[in-house]
Design an enzyme around this catalytic site. Sequence first.
Site, PDB file in Angstrom:
ATOM      1  N   HIS A   1       0.803  -1.232   0.000  1.00 55.00           N
ATOM      2  CA  HIS A   1       0.000   0.000   0.000  1.00 55.00           C
ATOM      3  C   HIS A   1       0.831   1.275   0.000  1.00 55.00           C
ATOM      4  O   HIS A   1       0.262   2.369   0.114  1.00 55.00           O
ATOM      5  CB  HIS A   1      -0.921   0.054   1.220  1.00 55.00           C
ATOM      6  CG  HIS A   1      -2.018  -0.958   1.198  1.00 55.00           C
ATOM      7  ND1 HIS A   1      -3.271  -0.697   0.699  1.00 55.00           N
ATOM      8  CD2 HIS A   1      -2.030  -2.241   1.604  1.00 55.00           C
ATOM      9  CE1 HIS A   1      -4.026  -1.771   0.815  1.00 55.00           C
ATOM     10  NE2 HIS A   1      -3.291  -2.727   1.357  1.00 55.00           N
TER      11      HIS A   1
ATOM     12  N   LYS B   1      -8.047  14.010   4.977  1.00 56.17           N
ATOM     13  CA  LYS B   1      -7.222  12.801   4.994  1.00 56.17           C
ATOM     14  C   LYS B   1      -6.228  12.941   6.136  1.00 56.17           C
ATOM     15  O   LYS B   1      -6.108  14.020   6.734  1.00 56.17           O
ATOM     16  CB  LYS B   1      -6.482  12.596   3.667  1.00 56.17           C
ATOM     17  CG  LYS B   1      -5.845  13.853   3.074  1.00 56.17           C
ATOM     18  CD  LYS B   1      -5.306  13.599   1.665  1.00 56.17           C
ATOM     19  CE  LYS B   1      -6.273  13.915   0.562  1.00 56.17           C
ATOM     20  NZ  LYS B   1      -6.477  12.827  -0.380  1.00 56.17           N
ATOM     21  N   ARG B   2      -5.517  11.866   6.436  1.00 55.19           N
ATOM     22  CA  ARG B   2      -4.476  11.959   7.454  1.00 55.19           C
ATOM     23  C   ARG B   2      -3.536  13.108   7.124  1.00 55.19           C
ATOM     24  O   ARG B   2      -3.237  13.375   5.957  1.00 55.19           O
ATOM     25  CB  ARG B   2      -3.671  10.651   7.490  1.00 55.19           C
ATOM     26  CG  ARG B   2      -4.293   9.566   8.317  1.00 55.19           C
ATOM     27  CD  ARG B   2      -4.559  10.010   9.727  1.00 55.19           C
ATOM     28  NE  ARG B   2      -3.365   9.922  10.513  1.00 55.19           N
ATOM     29  CZ  ARG B   2      -3.212   9.032  11.511  1.00 55.19           C
ATOM     30  NH1 ARG B   2      -4.174   8.206  11.835  1.00 55.19           N
ATOM     31  NH2 ARG B   2      -2.102   9.004  12.198  1.00 55.19           N
TER      32      ARG B   2
ATOM     33  N   LYS C   1       1.158  14.255   1.652  1.00 57.27           N
ATOM     34  CA  LYS C   1      -0.183  14.600   1.169  1.00 57.27           C
ATOM     35  C   LYS C   1      -0.344  16.105   0.955  1.00 57.27           C
ATOM     36  O   LYS C   1      -1.317  16.559   0.366  1.00 57.27           O
ATOM     37  CB  LYS C   1      -1.243  14.090   2.142  1.00 57.27           C
ATOM     38  CG  LYS C   1      -1.312  12.553   2.226  1.00 57.27           C
ATOM     39  CD  LYS C   1      -2.381  12.108   3.218  1.00 57.27           C
ATOM     40  CE  LYS C   1      -2.387  10.610   3.497  1.00 57.27           C
ATOM     41  NZ  LYS C   1      -3.063   9.822   2.438  1.00 57.27           N
TER      42      LYS C   1
ATOM     43  N   THR D   1      -8.436   6.840  -1.882  1.00 55.52           N
ATOM     44  CA  THR D   1      -9.769   6.296  -2.117  1.00 55.52           C
ATOM     45  C   THR D   1     -10.837   7.364  -1.909  1.00 55.52           C
ATOM     46  O   THR D   1     -11.934   7.254  -2.459  1.00 55.52           O
ATOM     47  CB  THR D   1     -10.047   5.091  -1.191  1.00 55.52           C
ATOM     48  OG1 THR D   1      -9.539   5.395   0.103  1.00 55.52           O
ATOM     49  CG2 THR D   1      -9.377   3.838  -1.720  1.00 55.52           C
TER      50      THR D   1
ATOM     51  N   LYS E   1     -14.571   8.661  -3.823  1.00 56.50           N
ATOM     52  CA  LYS E   1     -15.838   8.965  -3.141  1.00 56.50           C
ATOM     53  C   LYS E   1     -16.365  10.339  -3.541  1.00 56.50           C
ATOM     54  O   LYS E   1     -17.560  10.523  -3.793  1.00 56.50           O
ATOM     55  CB  LYS E   1     -15.653   8.892  -1.615  1.00 56.50           C
ATOM     56  CG  LYS E   1     -15.272   7.498  -1.137  1.00 56.50           C
ATOM     57  CD  LYS E   1     -14.782   7.473   0.310  1.00 56.50           C
ATOM     58  CE  LYS E   1     -14.134   6.121   0.612  1.00 56.50           C
ATOM     59  NZ  LYS E   1     -13.366   6.121   1.875  1.00 56.50           N
TER      60      LYS E   1
HETATM   61  C1  C3B Z   1      -3.062   3.942   2.173  1.00 54.71           C
HETATM   62  C2  C3B Z   1      -2.414   4.695   1.035  1.00 54.71           C
HETATM   63  O1  C3B Z   1      -1.705   5.795   1.533  1.00 54.71           O
HETATM   64  C3  C3B Z   1      -3.502   5.155   0.082  1.00 54.71           C
HETATM   65  O2  C3B Z   1      -2.926   5.782  -1.034  1.00 54.71           O
HETATM   66  C4  C3B Z   1      -4.333   3.966  -0.359  1.00 54.71           C
HETATM   67  O3  C3B Z   1      -5.447   4.401  -1.097  1.00 54.71           O
HETATM   68  C5  C3B Z   1      -4.823   3.178   0.846  1.00 54.71           C
HETATM   69  O4  C3B Z   1      -3.754   2.812   1.685  1.00 54.71           O
HETATM   70  C6  C3B Z   1      -5.543   1.905   0.458  1.00 54.71           C
HETATM   71  O5  C3B Z   1      -4.777   1.156  -0.432  1.00 54.71           O
HETATM   72  N1  C3B Z   1      -2.111   3.515   3.224  1.00 54.71           N
HETATM   73  C7  C3B Z   1      -2.529   3.636   4.530  1.00 54.71           C
HETATM   74  O6  C3B Z   1      -3.643   4.092   4.803  1.00 54.71           O
HETATM   75  N2  C3B Z   1      -1.700   3.240   5.542  1.00 54.71           N
HETATM   76  C8  C3B Z   1      -0.497   2.709   5.265  1.00 54.71           C
HETATM   77  N3  C3B Z   1       0.285   2.318   6.252  1.00 54.71           N
HETATM   78  C9  C3B Z   1      -0.049   2.568   3.949  1.00 54.71           C
HETATM   79  C10 C3B Z   1      -0.903   2.992   2.929  1.00 54.71           C
END
Ligand code: C3B
Length: 844
Positions: free
Chosen positions: A382, A577-578, A583, A688, A692
């Site tokens: 991921h 988002k986080r 980001k 993701t 949405k």
């Molecule tokens: C996340 C990624 O940062 C996203 O780009 C991705 O859409 C999602 O996973 C789902 O695949 N991600 C996360 O939330 N936590 C992590 N440790 C690594 C990836």
Amino acid sequence: TGKEKWPKGEEEVWKAGMRGVDKDVSDITKSFVNHAQTSLARQAYNLDDFGAYEAAALAARDDLLVNWNETQLNYTRKNPKRAYYLSLEFLMGRTLDNALLNLGLKGEFEEGVKKLGFNMEDLLEKERDAALGNGGLGRLAACYLDSSASQEIPVWGYGLRYQYGIFQQLISPEGNQLEAPDPWLEHQNPWELPRLDVTYEVRFYGHAERSSDGSGRANWSGGQEVMAVAYDVMIPGYNTKTTNNLRLWQSKPKRGFDLNSFNAGNYEAAVESSNSAAAITSVLYPNDHTSTDLANEATVGKELRLKQQYFWTAASLADILRRFKNTGKPITDFPDYAAIQLNDTHPTLAIPELMRILIDEEELSWNQAWQIVTNTFFYTNHTVLPEALEKWAVPLVEHVLPRHLQIIYDINMYFLQAVEKKFPGDRDRLARMSLIEEGYPKQVRMAHLACIGSRKVNGVAELHSELVRTTILKDFVEFEGVSKFGNVTNGVTPRRWLDQCNHELSDLITKTLKIEKKVWLKDLAKLEGLLAFTEDKNFREQWAAIKQRNKERLARHVQTTLGLTVRTDAMFDVQIKRLHEYKRQTLNILGVIHRYLTLKSMTPAERSKCNRKVVFFAGKAAPAYYIAKLTIRLIVNVARVINADADTKDFLQLYFLPDYSVSLAEVLIPASDISQHISTAGTEASGTSNMKFCLNGGLLLGTVDGANIEIAEEVGENNVFFFGHLTPAVEDLRYQHAYHPVPIEQKCPALAKVLNEVSAGMFGDGGVYEPLLNTIRQGDYYLLTDDFDSYIAALAMVDDAYLDRDEWIKKSIRTTAKMGKFSSDRAILEYAESYWNLEQTPVS
Ligand code: C3B
């Protein structure tokens, strides 16, 4: 077969006592009142909204259980191959509304609770989010469970039942993030079924003695033994009886307390082991995208996280093997009946654990065991961010899991022998590929272990999967062949992320397409039919009116929760988002300041021609992530200044909404005109929430990264707003920053001006922000100075496009219409067909 003999007692008596799924309103009200009276010990006189939520939830749960039982019996009878989704995080959010939607009982429940004097919307609000995850990875797992059940695929999830989910975020008056615990199990949780009889013992520490008989086996004994207890969460599919299972493990001491210490009067020592056993599943780790290695945690913290990972994988594997063994098949058939998906590297210890069981307990040879293992596991990566790749210190693994370290070393030895054979004398390659990274201490590279122990490896969007193949696992592609390395682009469930969160839009779509909702919600490509209506003025007006009402709903939410008044006659611009440097929330807030400075420099007449805009941020920062927390502080303080400025406040408002959650996303996403997905190219694996927003008719402002690219491919480049450098340029730009830095005043004067205003104290004590600003002035790893100008230009294009409202609405409709690909149904079917080799197994 239907002809089977009834297993016990009198069939008629059993059947007369069996509950069916509620059908009409009177069944529901009866069940509701019955639960209020007996399960909750309440009556009409003292049932408040929360109690009514609980009664409704218990009634719905009974319906789920009927289907759940039938589904599990069906699986046991047909014994299809199953997939097991191992994830340390499942970010489920609320359940009641989703359960009723999937059961097809929303209308009936609404009517029923109304008859009893309640309003369903109020009851839904009483439910607390199940927040057992950090962000994208955990929410993806939740969407995949919904899709597996909806598509009637036999998938079980396995995770941990944390006592505390992701922390609650508070914002201090100075703008600092504060963390409070999330005791989500404080009230009884109607959505889980304790299975106190399903337990396994899990060992830690002790010693591992290799046998001297040359068999390769070992005896692992001593140390600490902890019990894993199962809690089952029902996962209903949409418009199907199939109700799958999510099994969450909770740790508990094997013995309540140590009787010797107790008898000696040493009560504290007597319960010590019970405390340390319970600690294993007590809290979700809030570090996202950070390997424990760099998490700046005390050794105890790291050890506990390692224990969580092993505890969960060991219990899950034992459970999976027990289920398989009940079928009476030989162990060598295991991969024909079980596929185990590793959600990131967190469950990678399952690989040496299965080797241990097969060799030490089942007494298979190394080769037989390795054959089974490498046909059972599948690994999804991921992230390619180096700091997020998991590594475990060898001494720690040796201490906690001595037998597993032996096995990891053995795997590595055989593996490196094979590499050496294919690439003789290439020592650099051996060092790069080894499962063990040299250093002090040595470390186990979990991504390498997950890769070589799996049948297939995949990334989560086209670009990301290509980066996995060409960067972090390049050597492995050269060694094992490219066909092992695939892509499954992420998806989101349209049940929660369209029908539930944006009911009006979903209804309009149904009416317009003249296709039943239960059809298109499971075949999302049908949305394309909306394209035919972009030229229909009446349809466009309805479309726009729904967006407007969603904005008003968000504004009401902000008013009631924060007491702030949001204007709704403006464009809503959202980034949720986080908080993470990659980001680039920082880019967004600096862009807001730039807009503010521009507005300030205008005459009132000039300003009156500008697009009105409200900017929303939400997201949590890892508690130890200093720069991310400073970014929050800056956003909050910019908001304080901007929202109070009479010159500009009609044209620009800014809000940081605290405590971002699944439920908050459900309110924010349908209200957005534009959302921002602006990671440095090559850093966001997929994203993701981008899917949405677009599904709900919000347009996308983003970089050429992750799934943004595939969204643009679907909706067409003229319906998205792209900016910034592309992935291939990134390495070179970083090199320039490191070796040929250009002063920011020269390179990007507009950005320099913004930074100087922050430093000078426009938003309170400027000195506070220096560490954040210095990440840009020096090194600028995430390339803000390279992308700022094109970002500002893109924002201007968004403003221009929005001023042509009619064309904007057309873009919005076209965007929703082309989002079919991003249903998690499509993604889960790809996993089922191309990876797990599973078949749909409907309840007959
Ligand atoms: C996340 C990624 O940062 C996203 O780009 C991705 O859409 C999602 O996973 C789902 O695949 N991600 C996360 O939330 N936590 C992590 N440790 C690594 C990836």
